[in-house]
Design an enzyme around this catalytic site. Structure first.
Site, PDB file in Angstrom:
ATOM      1  N   GLN A  12       0.831  -1.211   0.000  1.00 35.32           N
ATOM      2  CA  GLN A  12       0.000   0.000   0.000  1.00 35.32           C
ATOM      3  C   GLN A  12       0.870   1.268   0.000  1.00 35.32           C
ATOM      4  O   GLN A  12       0.770   2.118  -0.887  1.00 35.32           O
ATOM      5  CB  GLN A  12      -0.909   0.010   1.231  1.00 35.32           C
ATOM      6  N   ASP A  13       1.726   1.396   1.009  1.00 35.39           N
ATOM      7  CA  ASP A  13       2.497   2.637   1.150  1.00 35.39           C
ATOM      8  C   ASP A  13       3.540   2.753   0.043  1.00 35.39           C
ATOM      9  O   ASP A  13       3.780   3.832  -0.491  1.00 35.39           O
ATOM     10  CB  ASP A  13       3.230   2.676   2.499  1.00 35.39           C
ATOM     11  N   LEU A  71      10.242  -0.022   3.629  1.00 32.56           N
ATOM     12  CA  LEU A  71       8.821  -0.292   3.878  1.00 32.56           C
ATOM     13  C   LEU A  71       8.516  -1.788   3.858  1.00 32.56           C
ATOM     14  O   LEU A  71       7.384  -2.194   4.127  1.00 32.56           O
ATOM     15  CB  LEU A  71       7.977   0.405   2.792  1.00 32.56           C
ATOM     16  N   SER A 120       6.319   1.511  13.607  1.00 33.92           N
ATOM     17  CA  SER A 120       4.911   1.241  13.867  1.00 33.92           C
ATOM     18  C   SER A 120       4.543   1.549  15.309  1.00 33.92           C
ATOM     19  O   SER A 120       5.353   1.355  16.229  1.00 33.92           O
ATOM     20  CB  SER A 120       4.661  -0.242  13.605  1.00 33.92           C
ATOM     21  N   GLU A 122       2.922  -0.248  17.006  1.00 36.79           N
ATOM     22  CA  GLU A 122       2.990  -1.528  17.735  1.00 36.79           C
ATOM     23  C   GLU A 122       4.236  -1.629  18.609  1.00 36.79           C
ATOM     24  O   GLU A 122       4.313  -2.496  19.470  1.00 36.79           O
ATOM     25  CB  GLU A 122       2.952  -2.700  16.756  1.00 36.79           C
ATOM     26  N   TYR A 144       5.579  -8.938  15.839  1.00 35.29           N
ATOM     27  CA  TYR A 144       5.638  -7.828  14.885  1.00 35.29           C
ATOM     28  C   TYR A 144       6.225  -6.588  15.572  1.00 35.29           C
ATOM     29  O   TYR A 144       7.177  -5.974  15.078  1.00 35.29           O
ATOM     30  CB  TYR A 144       4.220  -7.543  14.363  1.00 35.29           C
ATOM     31  N   LYS A 148       9.906  -4.677  14.953  1.00 37.96           N
ATOM     32  CA  LYS A 148       9.892  -3.256  14.580  1.00 37.96           C
ATOM     33  C   LYS A 148      10.628  -2.411  15.633  1.00 37.96           C
ATOM     34  O   LYS A 148      11.241  -1.399  15.313  1.00 37.96           O
ATOM     35  CB  LYS A 148       8.452  -2.758  14.431  1.00 37.96           C
TER      36      LYS A 148
HETATM   37  P1  GDP Z   1      -3.405  -3.865  13.153  1.00 42.98           P
HETATM   38  O1  GDP Z   1      -3.699  -2.762  14.116  1.00 42.98           O
HETATM   39  O2  GDP Z   1      -2.183  -3.586  12.349  1.00 42.98           O
HETATM   40  O3  GDP Z   1      -3.375  -5.214  13.743  1.00 42.98           O
HETATM   41  O4  GDP Z   1      -4.594  -3.786  12.054  1.00 42.98           O
HETATM   42  P2  GDP Z   1      -5.931  -4.649  11.832  1.00 42.98           P
HETATM   43  O5  GDP Z   1      -6.745  -3.871  10.857  1.00 42.98           O
HETATM   44  O6  GDP Z   1      -5.614  -6.052  11.448  1.00 42.98           O
HETATM   45  O7  GDP Z   1      -6.635  -4.690  13.263  1.00 42.98           O
HETATM   46  C1  GDP Z   1      -7.093  -3.529  13.918  1.00 42.98           C
HETATM   47  C2  GDP Z   1      -7.957  -3.923  15.116  1.00 42.98           C
HETATM   48  O8  GDP Z   1      -9.185  -4.446  14.653  1.00 42.98           O
HETATM   49  C3  GDP Z   1      -7.336  -5.005  16.012  1.00 42.98           C
HETATM   50  O9  GDP Z   1      -7.490  -4.613  17.369  1.00 42.98           O
HETATM   51  C4  GDP Z   1      -8.182  -6.226  15.714  1.00 42.98           C
HETATM   52  O10 GDP Z   1      -8.283  -7.111  16.822  1.00 42.98           O
HETATM   53  C5  GDP Z   1      -9.518  -5.589  15.417  1.00 42.98           C
HETATM   54  N1  GDP Z   1     -10.405  -6.474  14.628  1.00 42.98           N
HETATM   55  C6  GDP Z   1     -11.701  -6.776  14.932  1.00 42.98           C
HETATM   56  N2  GDP Z   1     -12.203  -7.617  14.030  1.00 42.98           N
HETATM   57  C7  GDP Z   1     -11.231  -7.864  13.119  1.00 42.98           C
HETATM   58  C8  GDP Z   1     -11.180  -8.679  11.948  1.00 42.98           C
HETATM   59  O11 GDP Z   1     -12.129  -9.347  11.571  1.00 42.98           O
HETATM   60  N3  GDP Z   1      -9.993  -8.664  11.254  1.00 42.98           N
HETATM   61  C9  GDP Z   1      -8.918  -7.910  11.657  1.00 42.98           C
HETATM   62  N4  GDP Z   1      -7.796  -7.915  10.933  1.00 42.98           N
HETATM   63  N5  GDP Z   1      -8.949  -7.157  12.778  1.00 42.98           N
HETATM   64  C10 GDP Z   1     -10.086  -7.135  13.495  1.00 42.98           C
END
Ligand code: GDP
Length: 314
Positions: A12-13, A71, A120, A122, A144, A148
């Site tokens: 993406q980025d 990236l 990140s 994270e 992860y 990072k």
């Molecule tokens: P991340 O912050 O890089 O892990 O990005 P994500 O988009 O994968 O997740 C963001 C937040 O959404 C996390 O706290 C997940 O637990 C929450 N989440 C809730 N439902 C879902 C799902 O169905 N898929 C993903 N990927 N995240 C979810």
């Protein structure tokens, strides 16, 4: 002609960054994994793995870039639990090797190399302060984040060693190019599929998780500004506004004109993560003051652009 080297160019980025550098007249060299394809026909694509450190070092010494953007990453927390060793190599060790390569380019060619590490939020793990800034303790809680965090620390080490090395501590940033395993894109693709009558439900995990969701091209802009700033530093890049997954769902259905959205959402406990950061919100005052950076789109605009993107992809 200035030359840039971009790893993770097909993500993406990376795709937004490559387009921007090409528009600016850069000679852009991209590293892509076998089968990922070129980000653009105008880019010189080098097929390879960022973790293949000897090869990347030789390539960088040969290319002699002015700017390096790292990236490439195992980009999902979930995958980092499945492949923690791969994540350590790609997200951690490869960054350290690239920094050393940038240093060697400087020594050999006698000019500055501006290095940007896509870090990140994270790295902060489950922070006790909100919003977080550049002084927040680094305490990752997943592979992860730990990898990072190592890369972030190595940026500081090489800055001391004389490289213009920047760590851009990026909060979640989204766009229609976000892969569908991220929750935002999963939601917008799901809304579009519901509108087309292809499905009736979207199955999600924790609806109360809170993230600071920005617009990916804005985060690319912050990285470019930091690369070219007079002094290298760490920068939190974030909107400062935390929203829950539920807020994202509401905004996406609202934009699509669906008011009774609850019937379309199912929660599957299996999708709730064992260790999940439930609230990440960043304070980007330093980037705003020193880089003149600011987000250009609101949360609602990010959501609507993503829903539009998925409605157009039939
Ligand atoms: P991340 O912050 O890089 O892990 O990005 P994500 O988009 O994968 O997740 C963001 C937040 O959404 C996390 O706290 C997940 O637990 C929450 N989440 C809730 N439902 C879902 C799902 O169905 N898929 C993903 N990927 N995240 C979810």
């Amino acid at each position: 002609m200035p030359r840039a080297f971009v790893t993770g160019a097909s993500g993406q980025d990376g795709s937004y960054l490559v387009e921007r550098l090409l528009d600016e007249g850069y000679d852009v060299h991209a590293l892509a994994l076998e089968g990922e394809g070129a980000a653009s026909a105008r880019v010189s694509t080098h097929v390879g793995d960022v973790a293949d450190v000897e090869r990347i070092r030789a390539l960088l010494l040969d290319l002699d870039p002015h700017e390096v953007y790292n990236l490439a990453a195992v980009s999902s927390v979930a995958r980092s639990w499945e492949e923690p060793d791969l994540t350590s190599r790609v997200n951690g060790l490869a960054a350290a090797a690239l920094l050393e390569s940038a240093f060697q380019v400087q020594e050999r060619h006698g000019h500055a190399v501006r290095f940007v590490q896509a870090s990140s939020a994270e790295i902060f793990g489950e922070p006790t302060v909100s919003p977080q800034d550049e002084t927040t303790p680094i305490r990752p809680i997943n592979p992860y984040g730990a990898a990072k965090a190592y890369a972030h620390l190595m940026v500081g080490v090489y800055r001391q060693r004389g490289v213009h090395a920047v760590s851009a501590i990026l909060y979640n940033h989204e766009s229609p190019r976000r892969p569908p395993h991220f929750v935002t894109r999963k939601i917008t693709a799901g809304v579009a599929a519901i509108l087309r009558g292809e499905t009736d439900t979207i199955t999600l995990g924790n609806l109360d998780a809170r993230r600071d969701w920005g617009w990916a091209p804005d985060y690319v802009d912050a990285m470019v500004r930091a690369a070219r700033a007079p002094r290298a530093a760490d920068y939190v890049v974030a909107t400062g506004e935390g929203r829950t997954v539920r807020d994202f769902v509401t905004a996406a259905f609202d934009y699509a004109g669906v008011t009774q959205w609850e019937q379309h959402i199912k929660v599957d406990p299996a999708l709730v993560r064992p260790a999940d950061v439930t609230d990440l919100t960043g304070d980007s005052s330093k980037a705003r003051a020193e880089l003149g950076w600011a987000p250009t789109l609101s949360f609602e605009d990010v959501v609507s652009r993503m829903v539009e993107g998925d409605r157009a992809n039939s």
